[in-house]
Design an enzyme around this catalytic site. Structure first.
Site, short mmCIF file in Angstrom:
data_model
loop_
_atom_site.label_atom_id
_atom_site.label_comp_id
_atom_site.label_asym_id
_atom_site.label_seq_id
_atom_site.Cartn_x
_atom_site.Cartn_y
_atom_site.Cartn_z
N HIS A 1 0.83 -1.20 0.00
CA HIS A 1 0.00 0.00 0.00
C HIS A 1 0.87 1.26 0.00
O HIS A 1 0.51 2.26 -0.61
CB HIS A 1 -0.94 0.02 1.20
CG HIS A 1 -2.15 -0.84 1.05
ND1 HIS A 1 -3.21 -0.50 0.24
CD2 HIS A 1 -2.46 -2.05 1.60
CE1 HIS A 1 -4.13 -1.45 0.30
NE2 HIS A 1 -3.70 -2.40 1.11
N GLU B 1 -6.14 -12.25 3.04
CA GLU B 1 -7.07 -11.12 2.99
C GLU B 1 -7.81 -11.14 1.66
O GLU B 1 -7.28 -10.71 0.64
CB GLU B 1 -6.31 -9.80 3.14
CG GLU B 1 -5.55 -9.66 4.42
CD GLU B 1 -4.77 -8.35 4.51
OE1 GLU B 1 -4.59 -7.66 3.48
OE2 GLU B 1 -4.34 -8.03 5.62
#
Length: 155
Positions: free
Chosen positions: A62, A130
């Site tokens: 990210h 995830e």
């Protein structure tokens, strides 16, 4: 493009993309603290367990702008059944976080399969612990796709 793989009435909900290094470090520390409060004390085990859900800053996709967290919504903006919340590990719902979690409803399984099909068609890879996390060009992507190197690194 991944959105072309979606049927009528289904849209991507972009939950998060780029994240600052400061925010990433904060999230990692919070998750380590949560694990520590649960009784874990070994520093190596804490780092390993925390890294299953929150990347350390030095490898966080990210922070490189190489990852996106997604879910689906309908045309009215109502979230579709994905079998668990994005970032479910924050609320203690770790069992439903993996892409291949057991016990999902048939609609959640279909939606996760559709998400996988759409994102893979655009070259993204999923981080398997995830269901919502997809990346392109980061270190994990390079490992899984056997690319010579990552395209993106921390910003």
């Amino acid at each position: 493009m991944a959105s072309k793989e979606l049927p009528d009435g289904v849209r991507f909900l972009v939950v998060e993309g780029h994240r600052s290094s400061t925010e990433q470090a904060r999230r990692f520390a919070v998750h380590v603290d949560r694990l520590r409060r649960s009784g874990l004390t070994d520093p190596a085990d804490l780092r390993r367990r925390a890294s299953a859900f929150v990347s350390p800053v030095e490898v966080a996709p990210h922070c490189a702008g190489a990852a996106v967290d997604l879910a689906f919504v309908d045309t009215d903006g109502v979230e579709l059944d994905m079998g668990g919340a994005v970032n479910g590990h924050r609320t203690g719902d770790e069992e439903h976080c993996p892409m291949d979690a057991s016990g999902l409803s048939s609609s959640a399984r279909r939606n996760r399969d559709l998400l996988t099909q759409a994102m893979r068609s655009a070259g993204f890879i999923n981080y398997p612990t995830e269901w919502w996390h997809w990346s392109y060009g980061d270190r994990y992507w390079a490992l899984i796709t056997e690319a010579d190197s990552a395209i993106y690194g921390p910003v």
